[in-house]
Scaffold this motif. Structure first.
Motif, mmCIF file in Angstrom:
data_model
loop_
_atom_site.group_PDB
_atom_site.id
_atom_site.type_symbol
_atom_site.label_atom_id
_atom_site.label_comp_id
_atom_site.label_asym_id
_atom_site.label_seq_id
_atom_site.Cartn_x
_atom_site.Cartn_y
_atom_site.Cartn_z
ATOM 1 N N ARG A 194 41.614 52.275 32.275
ATOM 2 C CA ARG A 194 40.267 52.788 32.020
ATOM 3 C C ARG A 194 39.204 51.979 32.761
ATOM 4 N N HIS A 195 39.501 50.716 33.057
ATOM 5 C CA HIS A 195 38.541 49.834 33.728
ATOM 6 C C HIS A 195 39.224 49.152 34.922
ATOM 7 N N PRO A 196 39.528 49.888 35.986
ATOM 8 C CA PRO A 196 40.315 49.336 37.107
ATOM 9 C C PRO A 196 39.674 48.142 37.783
ATOM 10 N N ALA A 197 38.340 48.017 37.716
ATOM 11 C CA ALA A 197 37.689 46.873 38.352
ATOM 12 C C ALA A 197 38.155 45.552 37.749
ATOM 13 N N GLU A 198 38.631 45.584 36.493
ATOM 14 C CA GLU A 198 39.083 44.364 35.832
ATOM 15 C C GLU A 198 40.411 43.861 36.389
ATOM 16 N N ILE A 199 41.145 44.718 37.111
ATOM 17 C CA ILE A 199 42.424 44.281 37.685
ATOM 18 C C ILE A 199 42.173 43.165 38.687
ATOM 19 N N ALA A 200 41.190 43.367 39.579
ATOM 20 C CA ALA A 200 40.883 42.343 40.582
ATOM 21 C C ALA A 200 40.372 41.072 39.931
ATOM 22 N N ARG A 201 39.573 41.226 38.872
ATOM 23 C CA ARG A 201 39.004 40.057 38.198
ATOM 24 C C ARG A 201 40.092 39.159 37.596
ATOM 25 N N HIS A 202 41.160 39.772 37.105
ATOM 26 C CA HIS A 202 42.233 39.014 36.452
ATOM 27 C C HIS A 202 43.507 38.980 37.301
ATOM 28 N N MET A 203 43.347 39.176 38.619
ATOM 29 C CA MET A 203 44.519 39.303 39.494
ATOM 30 C C MET A 203 45.452 38.097 39.390
ATOM 31 N N GLU A 204 44.887 36.914 39.314
ATOM 32 C CA GLU A 204 45.718 35.712 39.327
ATOM 33 C C GLU A 204 46.641 35.654 38.115
ATOM 34 N N VAL A 205 46.098 35.957 36.924
ATOM 35 C CA VAL A 205 46.915 35.942 35.711
ATOM 36 C C VAL A 205 47.845 37.143 35.669
ATOM 37 N N LEU A 206 47.325 38.315 36.038
ATOM 38 C CA LEU A 206 48.164 39.515 36.000
ATOM 39 C C LEU A 206 49.345 39.404 36.960
ATOM 40 N N GLY A 207 49.129 38.685 38.081
ATOM 41 C CA GLY A 207 50.227 38.503 39.034
ATOM 42 C C GLY A 207 51.435 37.841 38.391
ATOM 43 N N SER A 208 51.197 36.987 37.383
ATOM 44 C CA SER A 208 52.321 36.316 36.708
ATOM 45 C C SER A 208 53.120 37.285 35.849
ATOM 46 N N LEU A 209 52.522 38.421 35.473
ATOM 47 C CA LEU A 209 53.210 39.379 34.606
ATOM 48 C C LEU A 209 54.227 40.206 35.364
ATOM 49 N N ARG A 210 54.210 40.074 36.712
ATOM 50 C CA ARG A 210 55.243 40.761 37.496
ATOM 51 C C ARG A 210 56.632 40.262 37.116
ATOM 52 N N SER A 211 56.665 39.044 36.529
ATOM 53 C CA SER A 211 57.972 38.480 36.154
ATOM 54 C C SER A 211 58.493 39.049 34.836
ATOM 55 N N ALA A 212 57.666 39.824 34.139
ATOM 56 C CA ALA A 212 58.123 40.413 32.873
ATOM 57 C C ALA A 212 59.232 41.423 33.145
ATOM 58 N N SER A 213 60.183 41.483 32.235
ATOM 59 C CA SER A 213 61.307 42.390 32.435
ATOM 60 C C SER A 213 60.972 43.774 31.893
ATOM 61 N N GLY A 214 61.756 44.767 32.274
ATOM 62 C CA GLY A 214 61.632 46.103 31.728
ATOM 63 C C GLY A 214 60.531 46.933 32.355
ATOM 64 N N PRO A 229 41.519 49.276 19.842
ATOM 65 C CA PRO A 229 40.200 49.889 20.025
ATOM 66 C C PRO A 229 39.603 49.712 21.415
ATOM 67 N N PHE A 230 39.791 48.541 22.062
ATOM 68 C CA PHE A 230 39.108 48.346 23.342
ATOM 69 C C PHE A 230 39.652 49.263 24.439
ATOM 70 N N SER A 231 40.837 49.875 24.217
ATOM 71 C CA SER A 231 41.400 50.760 25.236
ATOM 72 C C SER A 231 41.012 52.220 25.020
ATOM 73 N N PHE A 232 40.178 52.473 24.006
ATOM 74 C CA PHE A 232 39.746 53.849 23.753
ATOM 75 C C PHE A 232 38.856 54.359 24.883
#
Length: 628
Positions: free
Chosen positions: A479-499, A546-549
């Motif tokens: 819903r808020h794609p601009a936040e992907i770039a803002r949190h890119m460094e932390v989100l990049g670590s989630l690539r290691s999550a399985s499934g 709620p924040f994802s509504f």
């Protein structure tokens, strides 16, 4: 000159990005990409990737990201138009035509650059000749080697009113006056500005001479004489040695600011190529911005005398309105009576390196200055100190940084006057971790805590993601794609999550890497092509937190983004805490367990409850908002 999007796209298409980057960075083939240790920060394991097909580079360690033009401006330090010109020439493309006024201005600037280059060559020639004996003796006395003198283009201006004018007469008096090389007076012939001085060229980011600093050889005033402001030279926007320091700063991860030319030259000779200096004035906002492009925390190393420390404090005050998360200043205090030149010549490079290793944070410098400014024995004096510190923090533009400074100063006041329970520990490093806590800002929204990406990655690998929270975060990101770039460094670590969740996080990050100007529709379209259309649609329909509504009429988007930041912080912290808690519990169950196991278990349990409370508060805050 009009640079159309079509022209810039064609320029990027004709530029092989890996070939461009490989000129200064050693690349290794990695499938369809290239990888290397990042040139923008120090690292041992490669996290910097170059993709020729998509035309971008990205570092998963420091989030450096860009195309060929961005590489030229960020890594080479070129102005945008110069970067485009250089790439266009290499690609065999003609630049769009300039209008007449711009063309005339460019031609004039070209002539001035040529005049300055010829003047620098003439000064260097004189330094090596008979007339330069005294200047060479001065350099020898200051332990400046011939190689260093050549590196910095040092020269000598004879004590004459007309020798330079005669040598460069082909340019004409008008241009030489405009370049600052001659002084013009009414009803008199122009004459040489620099006479009987050691000449130090001041260069732009491309290494071209744009001005000069002249140091007197013997006694006399002024000791240093600088070029005036010219079409090429704006002293408030220029830093001495910027052209050489930029590349060195990228390798060392730091930039050192000193007071004078000779300090820079002495430090470079001692191996500190990342040193720069302002040009006879206090640091300006433009110079601070330039420094922050080179390092998040520039090190100010001014002379140890009262004047030097006063200049450092002026820079501290000037920086306050411009502070941002992670962007600050630090201060290196030299022994009284010494400047960097004196220190490295008398005690060597290791002594200076030892000082650089223990810089004083900006908050410490401000606190120290205000506490030392007068007695604090009466309530009124203590209230005055509190007011001064509050006023300083109030100058900070970023609300999060301002809040941290206010809290920091309150804690120090309580500790200093015996009102606090916690003992204050001076920060010896800017990397010192603080417990990650979410809290409300002035608008009532959550301020996201910062969690190092390495911690996030280890937690995800050990404990896995909470599926409900992860789905809510993914829905929020969609819903808020601009936040992907803002949190890119932390989100990049989630690539290691399985499934499936890990794969979807990876797909969302890849989408953002390709296009930073995204909206929800674009993201869903791209994900659909990768086979994630049904999963993404299910997430948006689930409304798991709620924040994802989907808020009516886009109400309070800023609040939603802040809540999403808080949820990301909790999501990556939970696995690490759970894994550590499980280890502490297992250790406690073993016979002969160490005494600290119980303490760790209690502390981790408390931390787990804190995270649960943060998540509960996040949900409660959103519920209250909808109730209103």
């Amino acid at each position: 000159m009009s640079l159309t999007p079509a022209f810039l796209d064609e320029l990027r298409a004709r530029t092989l990005l890996s070939g461009l980057i490989a000129k200064s960075v050693k690349l290794q083939k990695a499938g369809r990409e290239f990888r290397a240790c990042c040139p923008f920060h120090n690292e041992k394991t490669p996290s910097f990737y170059v993709n020729d097909d998509k035309g971008f580079y990205h570092c998963f360690g420091c989030s450096a990201h860009g195309d060929a033009i961005r590489w030229m401006t960020e890594q080479r330090g070129l102005p945008f138009i110069d970067a485009v010109k250089e790439l266009a020439q290499a690609a065999g493309m003609e630049m769009p035509e300039q209008d007449r006024q711009s063309a005339a201005k460019a031609e004039r600037a070209k002539g001035l650059h040529e005049a300055m280059a010829d003047a620098a060559a003439w000064f260097s020639e004189k330094l090596a000749g008979i007339e330069g004996a005294e200047a060479r003796a001065l350099l020898k006395k200051r332990a400046v080697t011939e190689e260093t003198a050549r590196t910095f283009g040092l020269g000598f201006s004879p004590d004459s009113r007309g020798k330079l004018r005669q040598a460069l007469k082909g340019y004409g008096d008008e241009m030489l006056v405009e370049a600052g090389l001659l002084i013009s007076q009414e009803e008199k012939d122009p004459y040489d500005r620099f006479r009987g001085r050691l000449m130090i060229p001041i260069r732009d980011v491309r290494g071209r001479a744009i001005a000069f600093g002249g140091r007197i050889i013997g006694d006399g005033e002024p000791k240093y004489l600088n070029s005036p402001e010219t079409p090429l030279f704006d002293k408030g926007r220029t830093l001495y040695n910027l052209d050489r320091a930029q590349a060195a700063a990228r390798k060392s991860g730091r930039v050192i600011v000193v007071e004078g030319y000779m300090d820079v030259i002495a430090l470079a000779q001692a191996g500190f190529d990342e040193a720069v200096a302002p040009l006879g004035t206090a640091l300006t906002e433009h110079q601070l911005e330039r420094l922050w492009r080179m390092a998040e925390v520039p090190l100010l190393c001014f002379d140890g005398d009262a004047a030097g420390q006063k200049a450092a404090l002026r820079a501290a005050h000037r920086a306050l309105p411009m502070l941002q998360p992670g962007r600050s200043l630090a201060f290196v205090t030299l022994p009284e009576g010494l400047d960097p030149d004196d220190l490295v010549r008398s005690k060597g490079a290791p002594a200076f390196e030892a000082l650089l290793a223990k810089p004083q944070p900006l908050a410490d410098r401000l606190w120290q200055s205000e506490v030392a400014s007068g007695p604090l024995t009466t309530p009124e004096q203590r209230a005055g100190l509190k007011q001064r510190l509050t006023d300083l923090a109030g100058q900070i533009g970023d609300p999060n940084v301002k809040s941290e400074y206010l809290a920091e100063f309150r804690q120090r006041l309580d500790t200093h006057f015996g009102r606090g329970q916690r003992e204050f520990q001076p920060r010896g490093s800017f990397q010192a971790a603080r417990p990650a806590r979410g809290k409300r800002n002035a608008r009532g929204g959550w301020q996201p805590p910062e969690l190092p990406p390495g911690v996030a990655m280890r937690g995800v690998q050990l404990g896995g993601l909470d599926p409900i929270l992860a789905k809510a975060v993914l829905a929020g990101l969609l819903r808020h794609p601009a936040e992907i770039a803002r949190h890119m460094e932390v989100l990049g670590s989630l690539r290691s999550a399985s499934g499936a969740l890990g794969k979807l996080f990876e797909a969302v990050i890849e989408v953002a890497l390709e296009d930073r100007q995204l909206d929800s529709g674009k993201v869903l379209t791209i994900l659909a092509k990768s086979g994630f259309d049904s999963v993404a649609s299910d997430l948006l329909r689930a409304d798991t937190l709620p924040f994802s509504f989907a808020r009516p009429n886009g109400a309070d988007e800023a609040r939603a983004r802040e809540d999403l930041s808080e949820a990301i912080a909790v999501m990556v912290a939970l696995p690490a805490v759970d894994a550590a808690l499980a280890q502490a519990t297992a250790a406690l169950a073993m016979e002969g367990s160490e005494e600290g196991a119980f303490t760790r278990q209690v502390a981790l349990s408390r931390k787990r409850k804190e995270l649960e409370a943060r998540l509960a508060n996040l949900m409660l805050a959103d519920d209250e908002e909808f109730d209103d």
